[in-house]
Scaffold this active site. Structure first.
Site, mmCIF file in Angstrom:
data_model
loop_
_atom_site.group_PDB
_atom_site.id
_atom_site.type_symbol
_atom_site.label_atom_id
_atom_site.label_comp_id
_atom_site.label_asym_id
_atom_site.label_seq_id
_atom_site.Cartn_x
_atom_site.Cartn_y
_atom_site.Cartn_z
ATOM 1 N N HIS A 161 0.835 -1.200 0.000
ATOM 2 C CA HIS A 161 0.000 0.000 0.000
ATOM 3 C C HIS A 161 0.872 1.253 0.000
ATOM 4 O O HIS A 161 2.046 1.196 0.384
ATOM 5 C CB HIS A 161 -0.878 0.054 1.262
ATOM 6 C CG HIS A 161 -1.935 -0.987 1.329
ATOM 7 N ND1 HIS A 161 -2.118 -1.790 2.447
ATOM 8 C CD2 HIS A 161 -2.901 -1.353 0.447
ATOM 9 C CE1 HIS A 161 -3.146 -2.609 2.229
ATOM 10 N NE2 HIS A 161 -3.632 -2.364 1.017
ATOM 11 N N CYS B 213 -2.143 0.599 9.931
ATOM 12 C CA CYS B 213 -3.165 -0.366 9.478
ATOM 13 C C CYS B 213 -4.146 -0.768 10.569
ATOM 14 O O CYS B 213 -5.267 -1.177 10.279
ATOM 15 C CB CYS B 213 -2.515 -1.660 8.988
ATOM 16 S SG CYS B 213 -1.224 -1.493 7.781
#
Length: 258
Positions: A163, A248
């Protein structure tokens, strides 16, 4: 209104089955991961954040990575459509949680895909990673959702990590930080600081100059402290085996309406 609520989600008993893409699979100690998650959430609370626990999704191995399921801008919650099909069931409980907090709820629709880990907000600039989990239609839908609210959306290529926020995050003054070998185009960021460790590119802004950072980045913590920041170190090593990082594991909600 400023707010300090953080969505979190307890690890699934199936955590060890979580996806890995850019690293070799290692054995995950689920019991230790739960202990690390509890310490992480306690660190948030210690620094003034109210944690809001989303209902567990025990059948979804990656569900602890709650940030991937929703993107917040002001009071709008954009429910994502994760790029990995196996993760799409994770959004259901998150949608219920943000609605209960009074958010205006929008959605990413097919054919768009978006993982929240691909979205980095720096003031009213929203960087969106275009990579393995977020497609061009997803980027377009982020623009459609947030630009009418005053945001500027900038697409960023991501090919070296899972990501965008696996590569970069930002300091309180808006300086983007990251480990150069993991970043496709550092020149896209107006102010950029290179850090010596991959995990050092991941910080959560706790308030003031306090920065949540992984124990895997001691040199970066030292660098940031020398620059006048206050690193708050947490061990998330079991989640790092699944390409997770400090961002996250929560969704920080800073602008909820009273």
């Amino acid at each position: 209104m400023p707010s300090k609520k953080a969505l979190v989600r307890r690890p699934s008993p199936r955590l060890a089955e979580g996806l890995v893409t850019h690293i070799e699979r290692e054995k995950v100690d689920v019991d230790r991961a739960v202990e690390q998650w509890e310490a992480y959430t306690e660190a948030l609370r210690t620094h003034g954040w109210e944690t809001v626990e989303v209902d567990p999704a025990d059948d979804c191995p990656d569900s602890v990575f709650v940030e991937d399921t929703v993107v917040m801008y002001k009071n709008v919650a954009l429910i994502t459509r994760p790029g990995a099909r196996s993760r799409r069931a994770e959004t259901i409980g998150v949608e219920e949680a943000v609605a209960a907090l009074g958010c205006s709820v929008n959605w990413i629709w097919e054919p768009g895909t978006l993982d929240g880990g691909d979205v980095l907000k720096v003031g009213d600039t929203i960087y969106v990673g275009r990579g393995g989990r977020t497609n061009a239609a997803g980027v377009q839908q982020v623009r459609a959702a947030f630009e009418p609210l005053g945001a500027r959306v900038v697409a960023v290529p991501v090919s070296k990590v899972l990501h965008l926020k696996s590569a970069v995050t930002a300091l309180p003054d808006g300086t983007v930080i990251g480990h150069i070998p993991k970043i496709d185009r550092p020149a896209l960021f107006p102010r950029f600081l290179s850090v010596p460790e991959e995990a050092g590119g991941h910080v959560v802004l706790l308030g003031g100059h306090k920065l949540l950072i992984s124990a895997s980045a001691p040199k970066t913590a030292e660098l940031l402290a020398d620059l006048g920041h206050d690193p708050v170190v947490v061990d998330i090593s079991e989640f790092e085996k699944l390409e997770g990082c400090v961002t996250c594991l929560s969704v920080r909600m800073r602008e909820l309406y009273a």
